[in-house]
Enzyme design. Structure first.
Site, short mmCIF file in Angstrom:
data_model
loop_
_atom_site.label_atom_id
_atom_site.label_comp_id
_atom_site.label_asym_id
_atom_site.label_seq_id
_atom_site.Cartn_x
_atom_site.Cartn_y
_atom_site.Cartn_z
N PHE A 1 0.83 -1.20 0.00
CA PHE A 1 0.00 0.00 0.00
C PHE A 1 0.87 1.26 0.00
O PHE A 1 0.72 2.11 -0.89
CB PHE A 1 -0.95 0.00 1.20
CG PHE A 1 -1.64 1.33 1.38
CD1 PHE A 1 -2.54 1.79 0.43
CD2 PHE A 1 -1.37 2.12 2.49
CE1 PHE A 1 -3.15 3.03 0.57
CE2 PHE A 1 -1.99 3.35 2.65
CZ PHE A 1 -2.89 3.81 1.69
N VAL B 1 -8.79 -0.85 13.71
CA VAL B 1 -9.61 -1.91 13.13
C VAL B 1 -9.83 -2.95 14.23
O VAL B 1 -8.89 -3.34 14.93
CB VAL B 1 -8.92 -2.55 11.89
CG1 VAL B 1 -9.60 -3.83 11.47
CG2 VAL B 1 -8.88 -1.54 10.74
N ARG C 1 -6.60 -5.99 5.06
CA ARG C 1 -6.37 -4.80 4.21
C ARG C 1 -7.50 -3.78 4.32
O ARG C 1 -7.79 -3.05 3.36
CB ARG C 1 -6.17 -5.22 2.74
CG ARG C 1 -5.18 -6.34 2.50
CD ARG C 1 -3.80 -6.05 2.97
NE ARG C 1 -3.13 -4.92 2.33
CZ ARG C 1 -1.87 -4.57 2.58
NH1 ARG C 1 -1.14 -5.27 3.45
NH2 ARG C 1 -1.34 -3.52 1.99
N ALA D 1 -7.30 -1.32 6.60
CA ALA D 1 -6.62 -0.05 6.94
C ALA D 1 -6.33 0.79 5.68
O ALA D 1 -6.61 1.99 5.68
CB ALA D 1 -5.35 -0.32 7.75
N LEU E 1 -1.64 13.62 19.64
CA LEU E 1 -2.26 12.98 20.80
C LEU E 1 -2.30 11.46 20.65
O LEU E 1 -2.43 10.96 19.56
CB LEU E 1 -3.68 13.51 20.96
CG LEU E 1 -3.77 15.02 21.08
CD1 LEU E 1 -5.21 15.48 21.04
CD2 LEU E 1 -3.10 15.49 22.37
S1 MYA Z 1 -1.33 5.24 14.66
C1 MYA Z 1 -2.29 4.10 15.61
C2 MYA Z 1 -2.67 2.90 14.79
N1 MYA Z 1 -3.59 2.04 15.51
C3 MYA Z 1 -3.24 0.97 16.23
O1 MYA Z 1 -2.08 0.63 16.31
C4 MYA Z 1 -4.37 0.25 16.93
C5 MYA Z 1 -4.23 -1.25 16.90
N2 MYA Z 1 -4.07 -1.72 15.53
C6 MYA Z 1 -5.05 -1.72 14.60
O2 MYA Z 1 -6.17 -1.29 14.82
C7 MYA Z 1 -4.67 -2.25 13.22
O3 MYA Z 1 -3.54 -3.07 13.35
C8 MYA Z 1 -4.40 -1.13 12.20
C9 MYA Z 1 -3.91 -1.75 10.88
C10 MYA Z 1 -5.70 -0.38 11.91
C11 MYA Z 1 -3.33 -0.17 12.68
N3 MYA Z 1 -0.40 3.65 10.14
O4 MYA Z 1 -5.79 -3.55 7.31
P1 MYA Z 1 -4.44 -4.12 7.25
C12 MYA Z 1 -0.42 -0.48 7.10
C13 MYA Z 1 -0.39 3.57 8.80
O5 MYA Z 1 -4.33 -5.49 6.66
P2 MYA Z 1 -4.43 -4.19 10.13
C14 MYA Z 1 -2.53 6.22 13.89
O6 MYA Z 1 -3.66 6.21 14.22
C15 MYA Z 1 0.53 -1.63 6.92
O7 MYA Z 1 1.87 -1.14 6.82
N4 MYA Z 1 -0.40 2.41 8.13
O8 MYA Z 1 -3.71 -4.11 8.68
C16 MYA Z 1 -2.05 7.10 12.74
C17 MYA Z 1 0.01 -2.23 5.64
O9 MYA Z 1 0.39 -1.45 4.51
P3 MYA Z 1 1.66 -1.93 3.64
C18 MYA Z 1 -0.43 1.27 8.85
O10 MYA Z 1 -3.38 -4.58 11.11
C19 MYA Z 1 -2.57 6.51 11.45
C20 MYA Z 1 -1.49 -2.07 5.80
O11 MYA Z 1 -1.69 -0.99 6.76
C21 MYA Z 1 -0.44 1.28 10.24
O12 MYA Z 1 -5.66 -4.99 10.09
C22 MYA Z 1 -2.03 7.17 10.23
C23 MYA Z 1 -2.12 -3.33 6.35
O13 MYA Z 1 -3.50 -3.12 6.43
C24 MYA Z 1 -0.42 2.53 10.88
N5 MYA Z 1 -0.42 2.65 12.22
O14 MYA Z 1 -4.83 -2.68 10.44
C25 MYA Z 1 -2.58 6.57 8.96
N6 MYA Z 1 -0.49 0.01 10.68
O15 MYA Z 1 1.32 -3.24 3.02
C26 MYA Z 1 -1.95 7.15 7.71
C27 MYA Z 1 -0.48 -0.76 9.60
O16 MYA Z 1 1.89 -0.85 2.60
C28 MYA Z 1 -2.51 8.49 7.37
N7 MYA Z 1 -0.45 -0.01 8.49
O17 MYA Z 1 2.82 -2.03 4.58
C29 MYA Z 1 -1.94 8.98 6.06
C30 MYA Z 1 -2.46 10.40 5.68
C31 MYA Z 1 -3.88 10.36 5.19
C32 MYA Z 1 -4.46 11.74 4.92
C33 MYA Z 1 -3.84 12.44 3.72
C34 MYA Z 1 -4.49 13.82 3.44
C35 MYA Z 1 -3.82 14.52 2.39
#
Ligand code: MYA
Length: 415
Positions: free
Chosen positions: A31, A167, A175, A177, A415
Site C-alpha cells: 500500500f 480496526v 487490508r 486499513a 495525541l
Molecule cells: S497510529 C495508531 C494505529 N492504531 C493501532 O495501532 C491500533 C491497533 N491496531 C489496529 O487497529 C490495526 O492493526 C491497524 C492496521 C488499523 C493499525 N499507520 O488492514 P491491514 C499499514 C499507517 O491489513 P491491520 C494512527 O492512528 C501496513 O503497513 N499504516 O492491517 C495514525 C500495511 O500497509 P503496507 C499502517 O493490522 C494513522 C497495511 O496498513 C499502520 O488490520 C495514520 C495493512 O493493512 C499505521 N499505524 O490494520 C494513517 N499500521 O502493506 C496514515 C499498519 O503498505 C494516514 N499499516 O505495509 C496517512 C495520511 C492520510 C491523509 C492524507 C491527506 C492529504
C-alpha cells in the site's frame, strides 16, 4: 550545472533500487509504495526536492463517492456530539486500540478527551469516519483527521492530523486499513488540503523523525506491581519510593493554572518558542484556547506569572491519557500524564518540569511520560525519567523532507 544528478547520485539510486528489488514481498509495503510519501529507495537522494511530492488536483477531479468497502460493511460519518456515537467510538478504541509490545496495557482515551481531540477550531465532521457492520450496526473500524497549520522550516502548510486509526481485533490483516486511509485522504482532499501529519509505533515509508518515550514514576509501587516498571538492581521498594519522592507543593514563585485571560500572552510565548523547531504547529489564539486551556481530566496547563511584572514568562502542559491494565487482579487503570507543550524563558526548564511533576503527583497520576522532542532531553535524565522500549515515528503525507530530523528538531506533539 547543478541540476543534472552527479554520477555518484546515479550510483546511489541504482544501489537503492537493487536493495528495494531484493526485498522479499513481505518486507515491502504494497500500500505505502503507492502513496505520495517518502519511499525507502529515495532516502538520501539529493536530486529530490523538499516539499510537496504531488501537486494538488482540481477539486472536480477528486473522487466524489466513498471508496468501496467489503460488502458486509458500511461507512458512517461520526457526529461526536451524539452521546451514543461517542460511546460506540469510545468502546471500539477501549477494546481495540494501541497496546504495548507485551499486550499488558492498552490506551483508554476518555470520551471527553476524544471530543477535545476531534473538535479543534475549523474541524470537519466528515473527517471522523467509522465503519459499521451493515446487519448489526456494530462499529468495527475508525479513523480521524483534524485540520492543523503546520510549519515545515519556513512554509506554513495546511494539513490534516490523522489519528485513531483502529480496526477491530477480529478484522485485522484483511487490508481494511488502506481503505480507511484512502477514504480519509479523499475527504481531506475535498477540503482542498493535500498534506497530513501522523505518528505511529510501526515503521512505514518514511519517518521524518523517530522519537523515544521516557517515563517518570510518580507512584513507583503501583507501576512495579502492575509490571509497568521493575525494581532496579540493588534496589528495595522503600528505596525506590524514596528515590521518586517529590515535594508536596511547587517551588516556582508565580506558578499557577492557566486561565482564559492568559490566552493572548500564552499564544505569544508559544509562537515565539516554537519558531526555533523545524516542524511545529502554527498556533493562533483560537488554537491555544482550544488545545491549551485547562480541561478537567483532559489537559492541564500552568504558567509562571512574574510576581513583579505580571508578565507570563514560562508555560507547561500535559494531557491525560490513561491505559487499561490488562489482566491484573488488583488494578484496572494506569493514570498517565503526557508532556504536551512547555516553554521556558525565565524559569529553568528543569525547574518548570519539576513543578509539572509535582502537580501531576498532587493530581494522583501514576506516571509522567515525555517524548525526547523539543528541549526535553535537557531535563529527562536529571528528573529521573527512564527510557521506554518502543519508539514513536513521525510522518508527513505528500511532503518530502530531505533528511530525517533529530527528535529535538521537532516542535510537534500529536495525541
Ligand atoms: S497510529 C495508531 C494505529 N492504531 C493501532 O495501532 C491500533 C491497533 N491496531 C489496529 O487497529 C490495526 O492493526 C491497524 C492496521 C488499523 C493499525 N499507520 O488492514 P491491514 C499499514 C499507517 O491489513 P491491520 C494512527 O492512528 C501496513 O503497513 N499504516 O492491517 C495514525 C500495511 O500497509 P503496507 C499502517 O493490522 C494513522 C497495511 O496498513 C499502520 O488490520 C495514520 C495493512 O493493512 C499505521 N499505524 O490494520 C494513517 N499500521 O502493506 C496514515 C499498519 O503498505 C494516514 N499499516 O505495509 C496517512 C495520511 C492520510 C491523509 C492524507 C491527506 C492529504
Amino acid at each position: 550545472d547543478g541540476n543534472a544528478p552527479a554520477e555518484s547520485d546515479l550510483a546511489l539510486d541504482n544501489l537503492a533500487q537493487k536493495v528495494q528489488e531484493s526485498l522479499s514481498l513481505d518486507q515491502r509495503h504494497k500500500f505505502w509504495e503507492t502513496q505520495p510519501v517518502g519511499q525507502f529507495k529515495d532516502i538520501g537522494n539529493p536530486a529530490l526536492p523538499e516539499g510537496p511530492i504531488e501537486s494538488p488536483t482540481p477539486l472536480s477531479e477528486v473522487k466524489q463517492e466513498p471508496y468501496n468497502l467489503p460488502n458486509l460493511y458500511e461507512w458512517v460519518t461520526c457526529d461526536i456530539h451524539d452521546e451514543k456515537m461517542c460511546d460506540e467510538i469510545y468502546t471500539l478504541l477501549a477494546n481495540n486500540y494501541v497496546e504495548d509490545d507485551e499486550n499488558m496495557f492498552r490506551f483508554n482515551y476518555s470520551k471527553e478527551f476524544l471530543r477535545w481531540a476531534l473538535q479543534p477550531p475549523g474541524y470537519f465532521t466528515a473527517w471522523h469516519i467509522g465503519v459499521r457492520v451493515k446487519t448489526s450496526k456494530k462499529m468495527v473500524a475508525f479513523i480521524t483527521g483534524v485540520p492543523a497549520r503546520i510549519r515545515v522550516r519556513d512554509e506554513v502548510v495546511n494539513m490534516a492530523e490523522i489519528n485513531f486509526l483502529c480496526v477491530h481485533k477480529k478484522l485485522r490483516t484483511k487490508r481494511l486499513a488502506p481503505v480507511m486511509i484512502k477514504e480519509v485522504t479523499r475527504r481531506v482532499h475535498l477540503e482542498n488540503i493535500w498534506q497530513a501529519a501522523y505518528t505511529a509505533g510501526v515503521v512505514l515509508p518514511t519517518p521524518v523523525a523517530t522519537c523515544q518515550y521516557w517515563h517518570r514514576s510518580l507512584n513507583p509501587k503501583k507501576l512495579i506491581d502492575v509490571g509497568f516498571s521493575r525494581l532496579g538492581a540493588r534496589m528495595t521498594m522503600s528505596r525506590t519510593i524514596k528515590l521518586y519522592k517529590l515535594p508536596e507543593s511547587t517551588v516556582t514563585p508565580g506558578f499557577r493554572k492557566m486561565e482564559i485571560h492568559d490566552v493572548p500572552a500564552v499564544t505569544r510565548l508559544i509562537r515565539n518558542y516554537l519558531s526555533q523547531f523545524i516542524v511545529a504547529p502554527d498556533f493562533d489564539e483560537n488554537d491555544v484556547e482550544h488545545w491549551l486551556l485547562p480541561r478537567d481530566n483532559v489537559v492541564n496547563s500552568y504558567l509562571v506569572e512574574s510576581p513583579e511584572t505580571h508578565e507570563v514568562t514560562d508555560f507547561c502542559s500535559f494531557y491525560t491519557l490513561p491505559s487499561s491494565i490488562l489482566g491484573n487482579a488488583n488494578y484496572s487503570t494506569l493514570k498517565a500524564a503526557y508532556s504536551f507543550y512547555n516553554v521556558s524563558t525565565t524559569t529553568p526548564l528543569l525547574q518548570l518540569m519539576n513543578d509539572a511533576l509535582i502537580v501531576a503527583k498532587q493530581k494522583d497520576y501514576d506516571v509522567f511520560n515525555a517524548l525526547d522532542v523539543m528541549q526535553n532531553e535537557s531535563f529527562l535524565k536529571e528528573l529521573k525519567f527512564g527510557p521506554g522500549d518502543g519508539k514513536l515515528h513521525y510522518y508527513l503525507y505528500n511532503y518530502r523532507v530531505k533528511q530525517a530530523l533529530k527528535s529535538s528538531e521537532l516542535g510537534l506533539v500529536l495525541l
